[in-house]
Design a protein around this motif. Sequence first.
Motif, PDB file in Angstrom:
ATOM      1  N   ILE A 156       0.751  -1.045  -0.226  1.00  0.00           N
ATOM      2  CA  ILE A 156      -0.053  -0.042  -0.099  1.00  0.00           C
ATOM      3  C   ILE A 156       0.801   1.151  -0.140  1.00  0.00           C
ATOM      4  CG2 ILE A 156      -1.678   1.287   1.470  1.00  0.00           C
ATOM      5  CD1 ILE A 156      -2.599  -1.525   2.370  1.00  0.00           C
ATOM      6  N   LYS A 157       1.831   1.335   0.911  1.00  0.00           N
ATOM      7  CA  LYS A 157       2.871   2.359   0.883  1.00  0.00           C
ATOM      8  C   LYS A 157       3.438   2.781  -0.296  1.00  0.00           C
ATOM      9  CE  LYS A 157       5.498   4.723   4.714  1.00  0.00           C
ATOM     10  NZ  LYS A 157       5.986   4.593   5.856  1.00  0.00           N
ATOM     11  N   LYS A 158       3.895   1.636  -0.982  1.00  0.00           N
ATOM     12  CA  LYS A 158       4.531   1.737  -2.413  1.00  0.00           C
ATOM     13  C   LYS A 158       3.754   2.362  -3.303  1.00  0.00           C
ATOM     14  CE  LYS A 158       7.930  -2.103  -2.244  1.00  0.00           C
ATOM     15  NZ  LYS A 158       8.054  -3.602  -2.494  1.00  0.00           N
ATOM     16  N   GLU A 159       2.545   2.081  -3.275  1.00  0.00           N
ATOM     17  CA  GLU A 159       1.548   2.367  -4.327  1.00  0.00           C
ATOM     18  C   GLU A 159       1.325   3.825  -3.954  1.00  0.00           C
ATOM     19  OE1 GLU A 159      -2.992   1.908  -5.999  1.00  0.00           O
ATOM     20  OE2 GLU A 159      -1.980   0.426  -5.045  1.00  0.00           O
ATOM     21  N   VAL A 160       1.038   4.230  -2.509  1.00  0.00           N
ATOM     22  CA  VAL A 160       0.635   5.714  -2.341  1.00  0.00           C
ATOM     23  C   VAL A 160       1.937   6.632  -2.748  1.00  0.00           C
ATOM     24  CG1 VAL A 160       0.445   7.351  -0.400  1.00  0.00           C
ATOM     25  CG2 VAL A 160      -0.768   5.140  -0.753  1.00  0.00           C
ATOM     26  N   ILE A 161       3.149   6.102  -2.563  1.00  0.00           N
ATOM     27  CA  ILE A 161       4.286   6.722  -2.963  1.00  0.00           C
ATOM     28  C   ILE A 161       4.256   7.208  -4.445  1.00  0.00           C
ATOM     29  CG2 ILE A 161       6.792   6.986  -3.043  1.00  0.00           C
ATOM     30  CD1 ILE A 161       6.807   5.465  -0.217  1.00  0.00           C
ATOM     31  N   ARG A 162       3.965   6.108  -5.145  1.00  0.00           N
ATOM     32  CA  ARG A 162       3.995   6.392  -6.608  1.00  0.00           C
ATOM     33  C   ARG A 162       3.033   7.342  -7.021  1.00  0.00           C
ATOM     34  NH1 ARG A 162       4.335   0.583  -6.600  1.00  0.00           N
ATOM     35  NH2 ARG A 162       2.128   0.597  -7.123  1.00  0.00           N
ATOM     36  N   LEU A 163       1.774   7.254  -6.323  1.00  0.00           N
ATOM     37  CA  LEU A 163       0.662   8.476  -6.600  1.00  0.00           C
ATOM     38  C   LEU A 163       1.067   9.650  -6.452  1.00  0.00           C
ATOM     39  CD1 LEU A 163      -2.353   6.111  -5.535  1.00  0.00           C
ATOM     40  CD2 LEU A 163      -1.897   6.943  -7.831  1.00  0.00           C
ATOM     41  N   VAL A 164       1.542   9.891  -5.074  1.00  0.00           N
ATOM     42  CA  VAL A 164       2.037  11.232  -4.757  1.00  0.00           C
ATOM     43  C   VAL A 164       3.165  11.732  -5.556  1.00  0.00           C
ATOM     44  CG1 VAL A 164       3.288  12.579  -2.927  1.00  0.00           C
ATOM     45  CG2 VAL A 164       1.558  10.907  -2.396  1.00  0.00           C
ATOM     46  N   GLU A 165       4.071  10.812  -6.126  1.00  0.00           N
ATOM     47  CA  GLU A 165       5.057  11.261  -7.221  1.00  0.00           C
ATOM     48  C   GLU A 165       4.183  11.581  -8.307  1.00  0.00           C
ATOM     49  OE1 GLU A 165       7.544   7.696  -7.292  1.00  0.00           O
ATOM     50  OE2 GLU A 165       8.703   8.360  -5.865  1.00  0.00           O
TER      51      GLU A 165
END
Length: 327
Positions: A55-64
Amino acid sequence: IDIDKDFEYEELAIAAVTEKTRAYIKIQDGCNQFCSYCIIPYARGRIRSRSEEEIKKEVIRLVENGYQEIVLTGIHLSSYGLETLSVKEQAALLPENGISPLMTLVLSLSEIEGLNRIRLSSLEPRIITEEFVKTLASKSKLCPHFHLSLQSGCKETLARMNRKYTPDDYYKRCEIIRKYYENAAITTDVIVGFPGETEEEFEETKAFLEKVQFSQMHIFKYSKRKGTKAEAMPNQVPEQIKSKRSEILFDSEKKMRTKYLDSFIETKEIVLTEEETMIEDTLYMIGHTTRYVKVAIPASDLKSNELVNVRITGYLNEDVLLSEIID
């Protein structure tokens, strides 16, 4: 795969969504609640959750990719992470000092730089404990917008629905939210005309809804779902009575919604801008506050996906507040 026994979460990661400012991330699937009107536990299987790491990896991608707000969703979001715990450990999460995996996840995501807002989709009322709300209010980016599924404000109706709380218990949870979040948006779902719902039970529900004073309600007429216990229950409510009761609650909902929106007039808010809209020959930028109140700003040079400080000046229409930009 046996959906009744499989606890592995199927990864379906995304790095972009159709909305330009808000991303919806499914982190949980399945349900163990077995409400008498619902087929989901049979159709979707037992609870299973996505790993915090993924989940955290995906959120980081979305924020980027520019997203400032995420919404965590699931079939029964409050059960996130519980399948890894024993029945005894799960029970220990219910008292006022309990710590839930969902709370731990929100705290972890709040550390991501560039992520400004976190929302939760529909929650089980029992997850709202003093520890849960107090911690998230002081240490996270969680928006003060809580959708607590109710379905009925009558104790007897809730028992037939196999909902695992009473109206009094539900009300206490709302009071906890309001203790730590000023003017929190508390929204809910209500089913009218559930089998056996008498006029007295309906009036009890109506009185309870007015006691809580929701910021918004989603009202549904009960409809049979093949294979559920409620399908075979006696005293099915006639369609014309369900329609009459839903109209009464729609009217009540409109009054509550207006009262809640009125509370923002002349207040200062932060709006996350989303899209330009032409209304009566005037161009506005539309966005939402942290409490998911829709606000219109005279567009000027605004772009979408900006956090803008505004003062609420009145109504653009019955659903959208009007504002002006402030420094």
